[in-house]
Scaffold this motif. Structure first.
Motif, mmCIF file in Angstrom:
data_model
loop_
_atom_site.group_PDB
_atom_site.id
_atom_site.type_symbol
_atom_site.label_atom_id
_atom_site.label_comp_id
_atom_site.label_asym_id
_atom_site.label_seq_id
_atom_site.Cartn_x
_atom_site.Cartn_y
_atom_site.Cartn_z
ATOM 1 N N ILE A 105 -2.982 1.182 -8.952
ATOM 2 C CA ILE A 105 -1.631 1.685 -9.221
ATOM 3 C C ILE A 105 -1.670 2.578 -10.454
ATOM 4 O O ILE A 105 -2.253 2.212 -11.490
ATOM 5 C CB ILE A 105 -0.643 0.518 -9.481
ATOM 6 N N ILE A 120 -4.184 -1.630 -12.601
ATOM 7 C CA ILE A 120 -2.982 -0.832 -12.904
ATOM 8 C C ILE A 120 -3.286 0.025 -14.123
ATOM 9 O O ILE A 120 -3.710 -0.499 -15.166
ATOM 10 C CB ILE A 120 -1.756 -1.719 -13.254
ATOM 11 N N HIS A 159 0.984 3.797 -12.823
ATOM 12 C CA HIS A 159 2.395 3.470 -13.077
ATOM 13 C C HIS A 159 3.006 4.474 -14.060
ATOM 14 O O HIS A 159 2.848 4.356 -15.275
ATOM 15 C CB HIS A 159 2.465 2.034 -13.618
ATOM 16 N N ALA A 182 2.098 -6.501 -7.811
ATOM 17 C CA ALA A 182 0.688 -6.094 -7.745
ATOM 18 C C ALA A 182 -0.214 -7.331 -7.711
ATOM 19 O O ALA A 182 -1.189 -7.382 -6.953
ATOM 20 C CB ALA A 182 0.349 -5.216 -8.947
ATOM 21 N N CYS A 212 3.290 -2.183 -2.715
ATOM 22 C CA CYS A 212 1.969 -2.638 -3.191
ATOM 23 C C CYS A 212 1.047 -3.110 -2.067
ATOM 24 O O CYS A 212 -0.138 -3.369 -2.304
ATOM 25 C CB CYS A 212 2.132 -3.780 -4.191
#
Ligand code: C2E
Ligand code: MG
Ligand code: MG
Length: 638
Positions: free
Chosen positions: A72, A114, A74, A106, A66
């Motif tokens: 991100i 995210i 995921h 994160a 991270c």
């Protein structure tokens, strides 16, 4: 410029996302433990992304992953409904706890957003279709429950810490490269693979085929992810959105469409409907269109055509040789950032060439020992069950006129001239001094493996040498592995036998090095107490020898001894030796031999980035193995 982290980057959706972002010139880091993904899915972009071979359950690895990341995506998960039913705890460890670790890492790293790959499975069976995001959820399996919980934790994270989180509920995603050689996931991939015969057995229809699904083509899922990355915080953060095509088709229609494109005339095999799967599924796209502007661009028929064409092309290009770059990338050490390791590796390569031309005479060599020109390099040994570095092997180097010579250039001569006991005494003293430093720095009981020549073992004062080195440094006997060659053991010398027996009584472990290439007569195994077999690299690196490796492992098991696979140079070889249930492995792909000064950092970096802390095993399932196998990772090293 923004930096992206994709979890599950070697999986189906993850690898498509990586390609898209790389194509847009973005900076991409990917993390994957290759439990179901495959490096083959990253073919062609492997050099454009930073790949971390690590597990979601390893907070240390996630911290590294991270670092400096803005967004991100995921995707990583165990996405088998059946597996979640069979093993709710294990799958929850990855799907739910892994996500919690990721959220925490994160937040600590200051990641902005995210985007989470959730699933339409959270809806279960719904009376009203199309299904809107506000419908009451009805998870029918642990998998669905885990996805739903992740969504809620992500919403909590947004509420309490401000990190922007968006969950996308994927409906039935399909498309090319579904599993890159692994058994196909999803109905369409399964049909295509089985109809083309790339997967064994005929196509299977679960239930009566009248169940409906919302099949969404992979590039539309990629599009939805990109939109979710860009959408304003106030419209998307803390929310969930459907990602589907907005159209429903029966599974039977999917079967017939694929069959007609392929020209397959057989009937499907009908199997019982699988538990945890709904009868009807169709996404409402209203909310996702309003918030993200999402509009699917690829029709079902077009998507099917692209998918089937890809499978056809795969078939016609077999057995294609993997691109050279891909093979090279596979052979890169797991941790490309090893401090100083690449420089050492370069020196090593140079040395091998230089050394070949060099004539070493005994006097020069004896002087070298006296003048302190010898040096120890260390190569870490990976424990394949605990996924940690369990020990190191001390490997001798001779720094000769600013060049570094490997034992191949002088060890035979040293033996011929009776100098190996002199060298051995130095090696033991030096290695024991250094291993204590490594153990203290790493706070582990790192084992030390030392190679010992036949002549050394025949010395009556060997025990005194080893006792002295251990007691002076404070190293315990139980940390020491002595690596002897088959050549030593067949010599049948009584002093050797006594030395080995005495050392073993003190707790030292005896390993047979380069096992399998020396002697077909293995009577020595009855005469000498052996604790470990180090399987010669030829059995690891040559595909044709795979059965021999399996046989050696079975044989070692029967004797109750551990196995170490030597010379692991590619991801494919690592997955193979793991699958074959070797206990440990070493090789250039894991970490090359490196100078003592670089070892602690290299191990720290390796473990931070790769070793799942609470993963009981690095063992890759057959699927991942098949995928790597299909990518021809077995090619001879160059
Ligand atoms: P070994 O004990 O089997 O050590 C492993 C050798 O394989 C090392 O070569 C190492 O650099 C190499 N190796 C490691 N990973 C890979 C890989 O992925 N691919 C390939 N192709 N090679 C790999 P090195 O350091 O040149 O040592 C050669 C041999 O010299 C050793 O083989 C060992 O038998 C002997 N040796 C090394 N140090 C000593 C020592 O202190 N004393 C004695 N008597 N012999 C030693
Ligand atoms: Mg060895
Ligand atoms: Mg060896």
């Amino acid at each position: 410029m923004a930096r992206y982290l994709i979890t599950g980057v070697a999986g189906f959706v993850g690898s498509w996302l990586a390609r898209e972002l790389v194509g847009r010139g973005e900076t991409v880091r990917g993390i994957d433990n290759l439990s179901s993904g495959s490096l083959a899915a990253l073919a062609g972009i492997e050099n454009a992304i930073e790949f971390l071979y690590a597990d979601l359950r390893n907070p240390g690895a996630l911290e590294v992953a991270c670092k400096d990341v803005d967004f991100i995506l995921h995707q990583a998960a165990i996405d088998s409904v059946q597996r979640s039913i069979d093993d709710p705890i294990g799958t929850s460890g990855v799907n739910l706890e892994g996500t919690l670790h990721l959220i925490s890492a994160a937040q600590n790293a200051g990641v902005r957003r995210i985007v989470f790959a959730s699933s339409a499975a959270v809806y279960g069976d719904q009376a009203d279709c199309p299904i809107v995001e506000t419908a009451a959820t009805n998870p029918l399996s642990p998998y669905a429950t885990q996805k739903l919980s992740c969504e809620q934790y992500l919403a909590n994270a947004f509420e309490f810490s401000g990190i922007e989180t968006v969950s996308l509920r994927y409906f039935n995603v399909f498309g090319p490269r579904t599993a890159a050689g692994a058994p196909p996931a999803g109905a369409i991939a399964q049909f295509a693979a089985k109809m083309f015969g790339t997967d064994q057995g005929g196509p299977i229809l679960y239930g009566d085929g009248t169940q409906t699904r919302d099949f969404v083509y992979i590039s539309d899922v990629v599009q939805a992810n990109l939109l979710a990355l860009r959408a304003p915080r106030e419209t998307v953060a803390g929310k969930v959105f459907n990602v589907g095509s907005g159209r429903a088709h029966t599974i039977r229609l999917a079967f017939e469409s694929v069959a007609s494109m392929i020209g397959y005339t057989g009937e499907p095999r009908f199997a019982q409907a699988r538990p945890g799967e709904p009868l009807r599924s169709l996404a409402s796209l209203e909310a996702v269109h309003a918030a993200l502007g999402f509009q699917p661009a690829v029709s079902f028929a077009e998507g099917l055509y692209k998918t089937v064409s890809w499978y056809r092309q795969q078939l016609s290009s077999r057995p294609a040789k993997p691109r050279l770059e891909r093979r090279k990338a596979e052979r890169k050490p797991l941790l490309a950032r090893q401090a100083g390791a690449s420089a050492a590796a370069k020196t090593e390569r140079a040395t091998r060439n230089v050394g070949r031309e060099r004539q070493v005479d005994a006097q020069t060599f004896a002087d070298a020992v006296r003048n302190g020109e010898l040096e120890l390099f260390y190569q870490p040994i990976l424990d394949l069950r605990g996924s940690r570095i369990a020990g190191v092997e001390a490997l001798l180097r001779w720094r000769c006129e600013n060049r570094l010579l490997t034992p191949a250039h002088f060890i035979h001569l040293a033996e011929e001239k009776g100098l190996t006991p002199l060298i051995g005494a130095w090696v033991f003293g030096e290695a024991c001094k250094q291993i204590i430093v490594f153990q203290r720095s790493l706070r582990t009981d790192l084992r030390l493996a030392v190679n010992i020549s036949p002549l050394e073992l025949e010395q009556s004062n060997l025990l005194r040498t080893i006792d002295g080195a251990l007691s002076k440094s404070g190293v315990d006997y139980s940390c020491l592995d002595l690596e002897v060659t088959e050549r030593t053991l067949v010599r049948d010398c009584s002093t050797t036998q006594q030395n080995l027996a005495q050392l073993r009584r003190r707790g030292v472990r005896i390993a047979v090095d380069d096992f399998g290439i020396g002697y077909s007569n293995m009577n020595y195994l009855y005469r000498f107490p052996i604790d470990c077999i180090k399987i010669d690299q030829s059995f690891v690196q040559h595909r044709g020898h795979a059965r021999v490796l399996d046989g050696i492992v079975a044989f070692a098991r029967a004797l109750g001894v551990r196995t170490v696979a030597e010379g692991v140079e590619t991801a494919g070889q690592l997955s193979y030796v793991t699958q074959a249930q070797c206990d440990e492995a070493q090789g250039f792909y894991i970490i090359r031999p490196i100078p003592a000064g670089n070892l602690v950092q290299a191990i720290r970096d390796f473990e931070a980035a790769h070793a799942p802390e609470r993963t009981p095993t690095l063992r890759l399932p057959g699927a991942a193995l098949a995928a790597i196998d299909a990518s021809s990772a077995w090619e001879e090293p160059q």
